[in-house]
Design a protein around this motif. Structure first.
Motif, PDB file in Angstrom:
ATOM      1  N   MET A   1     -33.157  15.193  63.185  1.00  0.00           N
ATOM      2  CA  MET A   1     -32.276  15.654  64.261  1.00  0.00           C
ATOM      3  C   MET A   1     -32.321  17.182  64.340  1.00  0.00           C
ATOM      4  N   PRO A   2     -32.600  17.734  65.506  1.00  0.00           N
ATOM      5  CA  PRO A   2     -32.670  19.194  65.633  1.00  0.00           C
ATOM      6  C   PRO A   2     -31.347  19.865  65.263  1.00  0.00           C
ATOM      7  N   ASP A   3     -31.457  21.043  64.678  1.00  0.00           N
ATOM      8  CA  ASP A   3     -30.287  21.829  64.302  1.00  0.00           C
ATOM      9  C   ASP A   3     -30.133  22.978  65.295  1.00  0.00           C
ATOM     10  N   LEU A   4     -29.081  22.922  66.096  1.00  0.00           N
ATOM     11  CA  LEU A   4     -28.853  23.953  67.110  1.00  0.00           C
ATOM     12  C   LEU A   4     -27.750  24.922  66.715  1.00  0.00           C
ATOM     13  N   THR A   5     -27.341  24.901  65.468  1.00  0.00           N
ATOM     14  CA  THR A   5     -26.220  25.741  65.036  1.00  0.00           C
ATOM     15  C   THR A   5     -26.548  27.229  65.066  1.00  0.00           C
ATOM     16  N   ALA A   6     -27.834  27.553  65.149  1.00  0.00           N
ATOM     17  CA  ALA A   6     -28.213  28.966  65.236  1.00  0.00           C
ATOM     18  C   ALA A   6     -27.826  29.566  66.588  1.00  0.00           C
ATOM     19  N   PHE A   7     -27.491  28.720  67.549  1.00  0.00           N
ATOM     20  CA  PHE A   7     -27.116  29.189  68.882  1.00  0.00           C
ATOM     21  C   PHE A   7     -25.587  29.201  68.989  1.00  0.00           C
ATOM     22  N   PRO A   8     -24.968  30.387  69.070  1.00  0.00           N
ATOM     23  CA  PRO A   8     -23.502  30.471  69.106  1.00  0.00           C
ATOM     24  C   PRO A   8     -22.858  29.644  70.216  1.00  0.00           C
ATOM     25  N   ILE A   9     -23.587  29.427  71.320  1.00  0.00           N
ATOM     26  CA  ILE A   9     -22.993  28.691  72.438  1.00  0.00           C
ATOM     27  C   ILE A   9     -22.616  27.269  72.043  1.00  0.00           C
ATOM     28  N   THR A  10     -23.313  26.712  71.054  1.00  0.00           N
ATOM     29  CA  THR A  10     -23.027  25.334  70.643  1.00  0.00           C
ATOM     30  C   THR A  10     -21.720  25.232  69.851  1.00  0.00           C
ATOM     31  N   ARG A  11     -21.160  26.357  69.445  1.00  0.00           N
ATOM     32  CA  ARG A  11     -19.855  26.326  68.780  1.00  0.00           C
ATOM     33  C   ARG A  11     -18.730  26.135  69.808  1.00  0.00           C
ATOM     34  N   ARG A  12     -18.910  26.721  70.963  1.00  0.00           N
ATOM     35  CA  ARG A  12     -17.899  26.579  72.021  1.00  0.00           C
ATOM     36  C   ARG A  12     -18.119  25.302  72.832  1.00  0.00           C
ATOM     37  N   TRP A  13     -19.387  24.954  73.061  1.00  0.00           N
ATOM     38  CA  TRP A  13     -19.736  23.737  73.773  1.00  0.00           C
ATOM     39  C   TRP A  13     -20.642  22.902  72.856  1.00  0.00           C
ATOM     40  N   PRO A  14     -20.048  22.144  71.937  1.00  0.00           N
ATOM     41  CA  PRO A  14     -20.834  21.409  70.941  1.00  0.00           C
ATOM     42  C   PRO A  14     -21.772  20.391  71.585  1.00  0.00           C
ATOM     43  N   ALA A  15     -22.920  20.227  70.959  1.00  0.00           N
ATOM     44  CA  ALA A  15     -23.905  19.255  71.428  1.00  0.00           C
ATOM     45  C   ALA A  15     -23.623  17.899  70.792  1.00  0.00           C
ATOM     46  N   LYS A  16     -23.258  16.926  71.612  1.00  0.00           N
ATOM     47  CA  LYS A  16     -23.086  15.564  71.114  1.00  0.00           C
ATOM     48  C   LYS A  16     -24.442  14.913  70.848  1.00  0.00           C
ATOM     49  N   HIS A  17     -25.448  15.395  71.593  1.00  0.00           N
ATOM     50  CA  HIS A  17     -26.807  14.857  71.455  1.00  0.00           C
ATOM     51  C   HIS A  17     -27.779  16.034  71.273  1.00  0.00           C
ATOM     52  N   PRO A  18     -27.836  16.594  70.081  1.00  0.00           N
ATOM     53  CA  PRO A  18     -28.647  17.795  69.872  1.00  0.00           C
ATOM     54  C   PRO A  18     -30.151  17.578  70.038  1.00  0.00           C
TER      55      PRO A  18
END
Length: 234
Positions: A1-18
Motif C-alpha cells: 500500500m502506498p505511503d502518502l504521509t510525506a504529503f502534508p495535505i493528506t493530514r488535513r484530507w486523509p486518503a481512505k484509498h491511498p
C-alpha cells in the motif's frame, strides 16, 4: 500500500484509498478538467472537496501541494518509476494523465503538439478572459460604474469564441474526429460562460453554429456529466 504521509495535505484530507489517485478540487471550470479526465480514462481516484469559499487552498497543508493556492491538484501514488507524483495546474494534470494512459492525446508527434497548443490556448486565453467576464458581469465587478473593463473582456471573449468557431468548422472536435484533452480543457469554460455566468447574450453565443454543436456533443458524454459534479458539493 502506498505511503502518502510525506504529503502534508493528506493530514488535513486523509486518503481512505491511498492506492488511488488523490484529487483535490471543486467543480469549477478549472476543477472539472481534472474530474472529467479522470472519469474519461477510468483510473481509480479519490476526490476531496476543497472549499475555496472557506479559503482552504490557502491552508499550509494545501499550499505544500500547490504553492499557488489554486485547484485542482492531484497526487498519483503510482507515478513515474512507481513513485508518488504530486501535480498542480489543470493543463499539466491533463497532459500527465493523457501520457500515463495513452488516451485523449494523439500518438503522432505533429498532432500531439497541435493538441497541446490548443490546451495552452485555453489556459492562456479562454480561461482568463471568460473568468473576467464572469467577474465583471455576475460577481463584484458588476457594481463598478466604469463598464470599460467588462466591455473589453466581452469583446475579447467574443473574439476567442470566433477562433473556436473557425476551428470547429468541418470538425466534430478541436482535433477533428478525435476527442482529446483540448476539448476537455474547454468544455467547462464554455458551459460556464453561457450558464453560470449568464453571459450568452453578451457574447452573441446564439450567432455561433459550430461551438454550440460542439458543446452539446461534449456535454452528452456520460463521463463529462459525471465529472461536472465531482467532487460533490456539500
Amino acid at each position: 500500500m502506498p505511503d502518502l504521509t510525506a504529503f502534508p495535505i493528506t493530514r488535513r484530507w486523509p486518503a481512505k484509498h491511498p492506492d488511488r489517485i488523490q484529487l483535490y478540487s471543486l467543480p469549477t471550470p478549472n476543477g472539472v478538467k481534472a474530474s472529467i479526465m479522470l472519469e474519461e480514462i477510468g483510473l481509480p481516484y479519490e476526490p476531496h472537496l476543497i472549499d475555496i469559499g472557506a479559503n482552504e487552498t490557502w491552508t499550509p497543508e494545501y499550499l505544500a501541494l500547490n504553492p499557488n493556492g489554486k485547484i485542482p491538484a492531484i497526487i498519483d501514488p503510482d507515478g513515474p518509476g512507481g513513485q508518488p507524483l504530486a501535480l498542480f495546474e489543470s493543463g499539466a494534470i491533463l497532459l500527465y494523465l493523457a501520457d500515463k494512459t495513452g488516451k485523449f492525446i494523439p500518438h503522432d508527434v505533429h498532432q500531439r503538439y497541435e493538441t497541446i497548443q490548443w490546451v495552452f490556448f485555453q489556459m492562456a486565453a479562454i480561461g482568463p478572459m471568460f473568468g473576467q467576464v464572469g467577474f465583471f458581469h455576475k460577481f463584484a465587478g458588476r457594481e463598478y460604474e466604469d463598464k470599460r473593463p467588462l466591455q473589453r473582456y466581452v469583446a475579447e471573449s467574443k473574439r476567442l469564441l470566433g477562433v473556436l468557431e473557425s476551428r470547429l468548422d468541418g470538425r466534430d472536435w478541436i482535433m477533428g474526429e478525435d476527442y482529446t484533452i483540448a476539448d476537455i480543457s474547454m468544455l467547462g469554460w464554455v458551459r460556464n460562460l453561457i450558464g453560470f455566468y449568464d453571459a450568452g447574450e453578451l457574447v452573441d453565443f446564439a450567432s455561433l453554429k459550430h461551438v454550440p454543436a460542439w458543446l452539446e456533443r461534449g456535454l452528452a458524454r456520460p463521463a463529462v456529466q459525471r465529472g461536472l459534479n465531482i467532487p460533490a458539493r456539500g
